[in-house]
Design a protein around this motif. Structure first.
Motif, short mmCIF file in Angstrom:
data_model
loop_
_atom_site.label_atom_id
_atom_site.label_comp_id
_atom_site.label_asym_id
_atom_site.label_seq_id
_atom_site.Cartn_x
_atom_site.Cartn_y
_atom_site.Cartn_z
N ILE A 1 0.85 -1.19 0.00
CA ILE A 1 0.00 0.00 0.00
C ILE A 1 0.89 1.23 0.00
CG2 ILE A 1 -1.80 1.25 1.21
CD1 ILE A 1 -1.39 -2.19 2.39
N VAL A 2 0.75 2.06 -1.00
CA VAL A 2 1.52 3.30 -1.10
C VAL A 2 0.60 4.47 -0.77
CG1 VAL A 2 2.76 4.86 -2.63
CG2 VAL A 2 3.18 2.41 -2.76
N ALA A 3 0.95 5.22 0.24
CA ALA A 3 0.22 6.44 0.59
C ALA A 3 0.86 7.59 -0.17
CB ALA A 3 0.27 6.68 2.09
N GLY A 4 0.23 8.00 -1.26
CA GLY A 4 0.79 9.04 -2.12
C GLY A 4 0.10 9.03 -3.46
N ARG B 1 -1.51 -0.94 -4.18
CA ARG B 1 -2.71 -0.20 -3.84
C ARG B 1 -2.31 1.21 -3.41
NH1 ARG B 1 -6.82 -4.37 -0.92
NH2 ARG B 1 -6.09 -6.27 -1.93
N PHE B 2 -3.07 2.19 -3.85
CA PHE B 2 -2.75 3.58 -3.52
C PHE B 2 -3.86 4.17 -2.66
CE2 PHE B 2 -0.29 2.78 -7.31
CZ PHE B 2 0.91 3.41 -7.03
N VAL B 3 -3.44 4.94 -1.65
CA VAL B 3 -4.37 5.66 -0.80
C VAL B 3 -3.83 7.07 -0.62
CG1 VAL B 3 -5.09 3.57 0.45
CG2 VAL B 3 -3.22 4.97 1.36
N ARG B 4 -4.69 7.98 -0.18
CA ARG B 4 -4.25 9.34 0.13
C ARG B 4 -4.81 9.74 1.49
NH1 ARG B 4 -1.71 12.64 -3.46
NH2 ARG B 4 -0.94 13.42 -1.46
N GLY C 1 0.52 15.06 6.34
CA GLY C 1 1.56 14.50 7.20
C GLY C 1 1.57 12.99 7.27
N PRO C 2 2.62 12.44 7.88
CA PRO C 2 2.80 10.99 7.88
C PRO C 2 1.78 10.23 8.73
CG PRO C 2 4.49 12.05 9.21
CD PRO C 2 3.76 13.14 8.50
N VAL C 3 1.31 10.82 9.83
CA VAL C 3 0.36 10.10 10.69
C VAL C 3 -0.99 9.94 9.98
CG1 VAL C 3 -0.89 10.13 12.87
CG2 VAL C 3 1.55 10.72 12.82
N PRO C 4 -1.58 11.00 9.40
CA PRO C 4 -2.81 10.78 8.61
C PRO C 4 -2.60 9.83 7.44
CG PRO C 4 -2.56 13.10 9.14
CD PRO C 4 -1.27 12.44 9.54
N ALA C 5 -1.42 9.88 6.81
CA ALA C 5 -1.14 8.97 5.69
C ALA C 5 -1.10 7.53 6.18
CB ALA C 5 0.18 9.35 5.04
N LEU C 6 -0.51 7.31 7.34
CA LEU C 6 -0.46 5.96 7.91
C LEU C 6 -1.86 5.47 8.26
CD1 LEU C 6 1.02 3.50 9.01
CD2 LEU C 6 1.48 4.79 11.11
N ARG C 7 -2.68 6.34 8.82
CA ARG C 7 -4.07 5.95 9.15
C ARG C 7 -4.80 5.49 7.89
NH1 ARG C 7 -4.20 10.31 13.14
NH2 ARG C 7 -4.48 9.35 15.19
N ALA C 8 -4.66 6.26 6.81
CA ALA C 8 -5.33 5.90 5.56
C ALA C 8 -4.83 4.56 5.04
CB ALA C 8 -5.12 7.00 4.52
N ALA C 9 -3.53 4.33 5.13
CA ALA C 9 -2.96 3.09 4.62
C ALA C 9 -3.35 1.88 5.46
CB ALA C 9 -1.44 3.22 4.55
#
Length: 263
Positions: A46-49, A58-61, A68-76
């Motif tokens: 899973i790539v957050a970007g 799989r891509f998420v944003r 920031g990295p914490v919201p990106a991690l939550r999404a992933a």
């Protein structure tokens, strides 16, 4: 030990002028491609970007993008299904599958494991974590710092050779990554050709080809390197050949004029 991989690749790259850092190329592959290649055993990647042409990824944003990295991690983490998850930055050119395997082994006895650099500092975007432990930590965390999120989990600290924690934040970092690729290529090429790497003065050859590319013509640089090899094969000492060719390149304009006017 089944695992998924989360790669954070949506930063702003301020120190690189806001470029698409994970998309920068090192050794023929983008930085994020290199990180994906380091997790060949992951069930999901899973790539957050931003979406890219990366098969089976799989891509998420995060919402909003760039928060920031914490919201990106939550999404992933919403896409993570395995018991364990490798959490990685999208700009780790030296990371290899063996490094991830070592982290997975070290994480097995606790909440997770994180790489430490050569000064003993934790690198929070180079680790492996128990997925449920990470979810619980996210649920109770209101901050924005990965260190604040992950530090209290008391992960195993792992020091490995090869600088797998090295990331590319500046132009100097990118140059170092390129030079590392060059060193790897030199070693492999020498092995393939049966050449002692100690006989190859890489820096001198690079200086020579740079002088030729700037002072003569860009296509002349690889040709000059080939001619240097022929000269060495014919018995000319490499340092002598390099010195003569460097002098010739530095005096190229005059040498060309003299040749064209020579009867």
């Amino acid at each position: 030990m089944a695992y998924d991989a989360v790669i954070l690749a949506g930063g702003r790259a301020r120190r690189l002028g806001g470029v698409d850092k994970p998309g920068l190329t090192v050794g023929g592959r983008s930085l994020v491609e290199r990180v994906v290649a380091a997790v060949p055993g992951a069930r999901r990647v899973i790539v957050a970007g931003p979406e890219r042409d990366l098969p089976a990824v799989r891509f998420v944003r995060e919402d909003p993008p760039g928060s920031g990295p914490v919201p990106a991690l939550r999404a992933a983490m919403a896409e993570v299904a395995a018991e364990w998850v490798a959490l990685l930055a999208g700009d780790l050119p030296f990371l290899r599958p063996a490094h991830v395997a070592a982290l997975r082994e070290a994480a097995h006895a606790g909440a997770g494991a994180v790489l430490v650099d050569d000064e003993g500092r934790e690198q929070w975007l180079a680790g492996v974590w128990r997925s449920e432990t990470l979810r619980r930590a996210l649920d109770g965390y209101a901050g924005q710092s990965l260190r604040g999120l992950l530090g209290p989990l008391e992960p195993a600290r792992v020091a490995l050779t090869g600088r797998p924690w090295f990331d590319c934040d500046t132009e100097d970092d990118l140059e170092e990554a390129h030079m590392n690729v060059l060193a790897e290529w030199t070693a492999l090429a020498c092995k393939e050709l049966g050449i002692d790497p100690a006989r190859v003065d890489r820096d001198a050859i690079l200086d020579l080809t740079k002088e030729v590319a700037h002072g003569v013509a860009r296509p002349a640089a690889p040709l000059t390197a080939y001619l240097l090899g022929l000269a060495q094969g014919a018995g000319t000492a490499p340092e002598d050949a390099i010195a003569r060719l460097t002098t010739l390149a530095a005096n190229w304009e005059r040498a060309t004029t003299e040749t064209l006017t020579d009867d």
